[in-house]
Enzyme design. Sequence first.
Site: not given
Length: 618
Positions: A168, A330
């Site tokens: 996170s 990515d």
Amino acid sequence: MSLVPYKEGSVILDDPTSRSLVIVYPSNGSLEFFEKVFDTETGDVDSSWNQAAKASIASFVCPQCGTEVNPSVGDVTEVKDASVGGNNVLEVLKEPRTSRRLRPKGILSRKYFKLLESSHRHYSLEQNERPALGPQHQFFLPDNLFIPGYFHKFFKTLSLLGNGARGSVYKVVHKIGDIELGIFAVKKIPIGNDMAWFQKCIREVKALSSLTNRSANLITYNHVWLEMNTACGLVRTLDGRQLDAVEDIPCIFILQEYCSGGNLEDFIFKDVFHKFQDLQSPKERKKKFLYRRSHPNEALGLSTEQIVSILKDLATGLQELHDIGLIHRDLKPSNCLLLEENIEERPIAEYYPTIIIGDLGECQMDGESRTATGATGTLEFTAPEVIIPGTSQHRPTNYNEYTFASDLYSLGMICYFIVFGELPFESQLEIGQLKHSILGFALDKSSLIRKHEEMHLKAIDSRIFDLMLLLLSKNATERPAAGEVILFLEKLTDKTVQVEFISSRASNELELLKDDANFSLENEGVTADYPSVADEKTEESSAEERRMPLTQYKTILCIGINSVLTIMILSSSTASLTAHFSLILLGISLKTSLKSQKWILLALCAILMMDRYSRASN
Ligand SMILES: Nc1ncnc2c1ncn2[C@@H]1O[C@H](COP(=O)(O)OP(=O)(O)OP(=O)(O)O)[C@@H](O)[C@H]1O
């Protein structure tokens, strides 16, 4: 030598002869020492010491951490004892002189974090505060690598920014005591006791730390440390099994620059294409509603200049990454961050945010084998040549490596996304089907233009489609390099300059560009004359004109259908089936969009035939 009272009971001793300055904190007995720096512009010391003294403590540098004190550039805040490894850390909140883009106030200098890192190392060697755990909790990481309690002591969590595949990201304020040093984003990745997972997660840190120069379009990394903390993300417990248990496990904390504008995915979906309104706060919805009411005729989508600005920022970030041999792997909209928030609440059409490439967690060195990294990027943005067909159980043994060109394909897919606000694949495809779609899909310029017109988006320069097609080429060797994309975009916005492609791919690019430009081959160089501003305006207005008759035609059709239906209802007997169906159809027709009128027309024909048949049989 003079004594000057300074903030919070501290005292400054300055000595013009040695060009030095000492700040004394009587409350804790600590001292900070600064030396006057040479003026970087002139190479000379500021001639007038008095002037410098008047300008407070400007142009001093801390010999310990190398921090410059320069209140004229940013806010100066002194930091007292950081109590880390016994070092005093004096820090300044300032705008670095060399920074190429505006950064929010409150960004600490890199030297501060360098000093912090060495303090942590020192601390780690000396301290071992973590209580000894039983043999069942032996970590593969040595205890002295952990900095117990550092996060809670020096950071306050403000909000959760997002969750990624690994962990996170939180918005935090870095503080020492009551002094706030600045806002940062901290990524917490739980690693548990998994050596392989740790190796994978630490790649991000390696990639980030190899960015030695502050880059305009790459995320700035500040600091990393290990600490026991509550789990989040994939790894939740030490052994990775008890999913509901809450326990402190080893986590990597990566402190990065905070980008207040959110990510590109949210920006395009919510702000540009007004999608997912239900996920927005009532305040945001109200703001958008008022905006749309005051701009009723504004078409959706970004303008050419906005698309160019976003693509240029991303291509610049990619170029910097590729220059040091790193492949991102990515690149996708949720990994592209908007540096600054739209604070002035400018209309979206006038908002040009700086875009930064973040999340270097999948990065690999050019030439490195992908098997070493284990994971893959996000499928929709992955180049077809690096997609491994089949399932995880049935993988072919030979497959292609990621390359710089595969990053450029991802940029092409981002280009598609920011132009259309969607991807060229159906949503919710199962992985096998998605792989199949990616491997099989083909685009061409005319269908892209048609789609753009059908979506009634803001008119854009059609050369954006040329670039998109080049980047999304099936053949990786046909894709331009990041530098060439920048060049293309610069030429695209500069209508007075002729384009010269510098690569061997010029011929392919020319093929694609022929539609719009008048080309001439001069000597062996290739040049292209792009349409003038006037030409472009004509192009835009002709697109508008093309759209107009279609809309008019649909409106006339709609009125015609509704009139026929009304006549049929009035002319047939009240209880007849024809009147019944006509009435239903009229209701549907009045409620549906112009687009669906063709279906109403078909239904009307069916009713007419039914009516004729029933009359004939009567
Ligand atoms: N430096 C930052 N400043 C502001 N927001 C950030 C920052 N870094 C990440 N975020 C937010 O947190 C979200 C999660 O980031 P993270 O990099 O962990 O995952 P992701 O890229 O969305 O997913 P994945 O890990 O699957 O690639 C991002 O989408 C972004 O909105």
